[in-house]
Design a protein around this motif. Structure first.
Motif, mmCIF file in Angstrom:
data_model
loop_
_atom_site.group_PDB
_atom_site.id
_atom_site.type_symbol
_atom_site.label_atom_id
_atom_site.label_comp_id
_atom_site.label_asym_id
_atom_site.label_seq_id
_atom_site.Cartn_x
_atom_site.Cartn_y
_atom_site.Cartn_z
ATOM 1 N N GLN A 52 28.442 2.814 31.275
ATOM 2 C CA GLN A 52 29.410 3.140 32.328
ATOM 3 C C GLN A 52 28.803 2.834 33.690
ATOM 4 O O GLN A 52 29.455 2.243 34.549
ATOM 5 N N ARG A 53 27.555 3.256 33.847
ATOM 6 C CA ARG A 53 26.879 3.014 35.127
ATOM 7 C C ARG A 53 26.714 1.519 35.378
ATOM 8 O O ARG A 53 26.985 1.012 36.466
ATOM 9 N N ALA A 54 26.253 0.834 34.325
ATOM 10 C CA ALA A 54 26.025 -0.602 34.462
ATOM 11 C C ALA A 54 27.339 -1.318 34.764
ATOM 12 O O ALA A 54 27.393 -2.211 35.611
ATOM 13 N N ALA A 55 28.391 -0.884 34.049
ATOM 14 C CA ALA A 55 29.690 -1.529 34.242
ATOM 15 C C ALA A 55 30.210 -1.272 35.648
ATOM 16 O O ALA A 55 30.753 -2.170 36.296
ATOM 17 N N ARG A 56 30.027 -0.035 36.117
ATOM 18 C CA ARG A 56 30.496 0.287 37.469
ATOM 19 C C ARG A 56 29.748 -0.561 38.503
ATOM 20 O O ARG A 56 30.344 -1.104 39.415
ATOM 21 N N SER A 57 28.452 -0.654 38.272
ATOM 22 C CA SER A 57 27.638 -1.439 39.195
ATOM 23 C C SER A 57 28.050 -2.910 39.156
ATOM 24 O O SER A 57 28.173 -3.567 40.189
ATOM 25 N N GLU A 58 28.297 -3.391 37.928
ATOM 26 C CA GLU A 58 28.658 -4.804 37.779
ATOM 27 C C GLU A 58 30.051 -5.051 38.364
ATOM 28 O O GLU A 58 30.279 -6.059 39.042
ATOM 29 N N ALA A 59 30.970 -4.119 38.079
ATOM 30 C CA ALA A 59 32.329 -4.276 38.602
ATOM 31 C C ALA A 59 32.320 -4.238 40.125
ATOM 32 O O ALA A 59 33.046 -4.984 40.788
ATOM 33 N N LEU A 60 31.473 -3.382 40.672
ATOM 34 C CA LEU A 60 31.371 -3.284 42.131
ATOM 35 C C LEU A 60 30.790 -4.575 42.710
ATOM 36 O O LEU A 60 31.255 -5.062 43.744
ATOM 37 N N ALA A 61 29.805 -5.104 42.006
ATOM 38 C CA ALA A 61 29.206 -6.369 42.466
ATOM 39 C C ALA A 61 30.249 -7.487 42.427
ATOM 40 O O ALA A 61 30.361 -8.287 43.364
ATOM 41 N N ASP A 62 31.028 -7.520 41.329
ATOM 42 C CA ASP A 62 32.097 -8.528 41.216
ATOM 43 C C ASP A 62 33.103 -8.349 42.350
ATOM 44 O O ASP A 62 33.542 -9.322 42.975
ATOM 45 N N ALA A 63 33.466 -7.075 42.589
ATOM 46 C CA ALA A 63 34.461 -6.785 43.619
ATOM 47 C C ALA A 63 33.942 -7.179 45.001
ATOM 48 O O ALA A 63 34.695 -7.649 45.852
ATOM 49 N N ARG A 64 32.652 -7.002 45.219
ATOM 50 C CA ARG A 64 32.063 -7.381 46.510
ATOM 51 C C ARG A 64 32.197 -8.889 46.738
ATOM 52 O O ARG A 64 32.592 -9.354 47.806
ATOM 53 N N ALA A 146 27.954 -5.750 56.786
ATOM 54 C CA ALA A 146 27.619 -5.703 55.358
ATOM 55 C C ALA A 146 28.901 -5.568 54.527
ATOM 56 O O ALA A 146 30.002 -5.494 55.076
ATOM 57 N N THR A 147 28.721 -5.545 53.238
ATOM 58 C CA THR A 147 29.854 -5.325 52.330
ATOM 59 C C THR A 147 29.549 -4.097 51.496
ATOM 60 O O THR A 147 28.517 -4.043 50.834
ATOM 61 N N GLU A 148 30.430 -3.102 51.560
ATOM 62 C CA GLU A 148 30.196 -1.850 50.833
ATOM 63 C C GLU A 148 31.439 -1.500 50.041
ATOM 64 O O GLU A 148 32.520 -2.037 50.282
ATOM 65 N N GLY A 149 31.270 -0.561 49.128
ATOM 66 C CA GLY A 149 32.433 -0.151 48.345
ATOM 67 C C GLY A 149 32.153 1.068 47.506
ATOM 68 O O GLY A 149 31.027 1.556 47.436
ATOM 69 N N GLY A 150 33.200 1.561 46.855
ATOM 70 C CA GLY A 150 33.093 2.726 45.993
ATOM 71 C C GLY A 150 34.480 3.129 45.544
ATOM 72 O O GLY A 150 35.467 2.456 45.869
ATOM 73 N N LEU A 151 34.515 4.227 44.795
ATOM 74 C CA LEU A 151 35.814 4.700 44.308
ATOM 75 C C LEU A 151 36.628 5.244 45.477
ATOM 76 O O LEU A 151 36.096 5.912 46.364
ATOM 77 N N SER A 152 37.940 4.966 45.479
ATOM 78 C CA SER A 152 38.804 5.386 46.584
ATOM 79 C C SER A 152 39.150 6.860 46.461
ATOM 80 O O SER A 152 39.321 7.381 45.365
ATOM 81 N N ASN A 153 39.216 7.476 47.616
ATOM 82 C CA ASN A 153 39.740 8.838 47.659
ATOM 83 C C ASN A 153 41.247 8.722 47.894
ATOM 84 O O ASN A 153 41.696 8.481 49.014
ATOM 85 N N LEU A 154 41.996 8.888 46.816
ATOM 86 C CA LEU A 154 43.440 8.647 46.919
ATOM 87 C C LEU A 154 44.180 9.769 47.634
ATOM 88 O O LEU A 154 45.381 9.663 47.854
#
Lengths: 447, 130
Positions: A52-64, A146-154
């Motif tokens: 899960q952690r790896a996927a989140r990190s990878e998905a975030l990298a892809d999204a960046r 820079a480019t940053e990201g994370g889960l949105s606070n909806l």
């Protein structure tokens, strides 16, 4: 203080059987399979967390990467003058030109912010012109580029139009307007992508780990089974050897006891009897008579001690009916040491032989301790029982000891006593204190 | 010699005269949430204007019917007073008309659109709000 090892002192066939309860957990095979399953579960859980952690990190990298591409290759070059001022015509032109190229793949929302928090463009046009304060991280990106990201606070107001189930992942980076003003470009992605990436990352990893564990299990179980079998056979062989050694020792003890009983004891008894008879001769002077009576009494004392020794070397065949007599013989050692003894046995009718044997053995050990260490003047041996269990109490009025003191080498006899009872499936309690004597209580189930 | 006042009066008249011939528009609401309006230009042409929702946007459609093919018209679409699109179109087809469509951002509040087309001094101007 000494402790008799193993089954010493017991008649053949009366050895306290050290039965090991059939506990499945004691089986090495069961332990191995359980440990493997536990490891399997832990690995399953851990790989889930890590993937899960790896996927989140990878998905975030892809999204960046995607966000930077959209920001610098699509939005920035197409941005018309006047957009940052909220010019509706500029908004229309920009929207017509880039919307289809921005909402690609799993991009769910685009927002372009001015530094004061005003949204100058969004694919959700109702947001255009509205102002929401930027948070520290967004301001930092606006300043640093820079480019940053994370889960949105909806729950934030600017996300009031977001209805995506499973949440959103937001990534922001800096772009520049044609007027040279820095803007914050923000892209939102479906968090489902993270879950999908987790599955993609997890599946092959799980296949490897689970496969390896299963292979280990399949290989290990037969190997361990064979090893366990060999160990069991070796253990049984060792047990047989020990039993034979004990039986040989028993036979030797029995022979010595029989020889003593049939030889020395009989002769001493005869001599004592003859001395008593001679002492009654009227022709003897009072002085000689007293000598003869004294010698006769000394011989009888020695005889009693010898009989107690014989009992210790080779106890009689023990059963419930003969327990009282056997304990009386046993207490002869104490009587020889000048300790008055009282023995009482009740409620043991029908008790199994191994229970009776255990009671006798514990009494023997307790009496021996009392004689050697207690400096007692009186000793009580009491056996009672009911349909459920048999209880023994051996109580002396000797010097006692500090029962709470740490165990030392000198308390070896006490440890031997406890070991003896535990091996026999009973429970023992020793109460003592300096100057108050010692009481040994033992209880054993009749089963 | 014309006086300054006379010149000013002529200038204002020249500018406002074509507008005086633009007939008042008539507006109506269609069935699918669309709004329509139409009117006559300063010459013999007519104009039509339509706005309808389109997937979170507003599609604005302007039409000029001049009854003569081959005329080149310069048109302009404004959104809340700002030029959103502009271009040139030639009348043609059986209806001797041309039509332009553009997707506009549906901004907060009421959006106002102006469609203006010119040909050889003839001016068409329609407005619609959505």
């Amino acid at each position: 203080m000494s402790m008799h090892a193993g089954f010493a002192g017991l008649p053949p066939g009366k050895e306290p059987r050290v039965t090991v309860p059939r506990r499945p957990w004691a089986n090495p095979l069961v332990q191995f399979v359980t440990a493997s399953l536990l490891l399997f579960g832990v690995t399953w859980w851990a790989t889930g967390i890590f993937s899960q952690r790896a996927a989140r990190s990878e998905a975030l990298a892809d999204a960046r990467i995607t966000t930077e591409l959209l920001a610098h290759s699509v939005a920035e070059p197409a941005m018309p003058k006047g957009l940052i001022a909220g010019d509706p015509g500029a908004i229309d032109r920009f929207d017509r030109e880039v919307l289809a190229r921005l909402l690609v793949g799993d991009v769910r929302r685009i927002k372009i912010w001015r530094g004061d928090g005003t949204i100058v463009y969004s694919d959700e046009t109702q947001l255009i012109g509205q102002r929401f304060p930027l948070d520290d991280e967004q301001l930092s990106v606006l300043n640093s580029g820079a480019t940053e990201g994370g889960l949105s606070n909806l729950r934030r107001r600017e996300n009031k139009f977001e209805t995506e189930e499973g949440g959103l992942l937001e990534v922001y980076t800096r772009i520049e307007s044609p007027e040279g003003q820095p803007l914050l470009f923000e892209a939102y992605y479906s968090a489902e992508t993270v879950k999908q990436r987790a599955v993609e990352v997890l599946q092959p990893f799980r296949r490897i780990t689970v496969g390896a564990l299963l292979a280990l299990l399949l290989l290990g179980v037969p190997l361990l089974g064979v090893l366990t079998l060999r160990l069991t056979h070796a253990s049984r062989a060792r047990e047989r050897l020990m039993r034979r050694a004990v039986e040989a020792s028993e036979g030797e003890r029995r022979r010595i006891a029989r020889d003593l009983h049939d030889g020395v004891v009989q002769e001493l008894a005869g001599t004592a009897f003859a001395l008593s008879g001679t002492a009654r001769e009227p022709s003897l002077s009072p002085e000689h008579r007293q000598h003869l009576i004294g010698w006769s009494q000394a011989l009888r004392r020695s005889l009693r001690q010898l009989r107690s020794l014989l009992v210790e070397i080779h106890p009689p065949d023990l059963n419930a009916a003969g327990l009282g007599a056997a304990l009386e013989d046993l207490s002869g050692t104490a009587a020889s040491a000048g300790i008055s003894t009282s023995v009482s046995v009740a409620g043991v009718d029908g008790a199994p032989d191994h229970v009776v044997t255990l009671v006798w053995r514990v009494a023997q050990e307790a009496i021996r301790n009392a004689v050697r260490h207690a400096d007692a003047s009186h000793l009580i041996v009491e056996v009672s029982g009911d349909e459920r269990q048999v209880r023994l109490m051996v109580k002396d009025d000797g010097v006692g000891f500090d029962a709470s003191a740490p165990v030392t080498d000198t308390s070896y006899g006490l440890r031997g006593l406890r070991s003896l009872v535990e091996d026999g499936g009973g429970r023992v309690q020793v109460e003592s204190g300096p100057g108050v004597g010692t009481t040994v209580r033992m209880a054993v189930d009749r089963l | 010699m014309l006086t300054r006042t006379t010149l000013a009066t002529l200038a204002v008249s020249a500018l406002t005269l074509p507008m005086a011939f633009v007939a008042p528009a008539s507006a109506s609401h269609g069935g699918n949430g669309d709004v329509r309006t139409s009117g006559s230009c300063s010459g013999r042409a007519d104009w039509k204007l339509k706005a309808k929702p389109d997937n979170g946007r507003i599609e604005v459609e302007g039409e000029i019917d001049s009854n003569r093919s081959g005329q080149v018209w310069h048109w302009k679409l404004k959104h809340n007073g700002s030029v959103s699109a502009r271009g040139s179109k030639t009348t043609g087809g059986a209806s001797h008309s041309f039509r332009v469509q553009r997707r506009m951002a549906n901004l907060a509040g009421t959006d106002h659109f102006v469609f203006r087309a010119e040909h050889a001094g003839q001016v068409c101007r329609g407005t619609i709000s959505y």
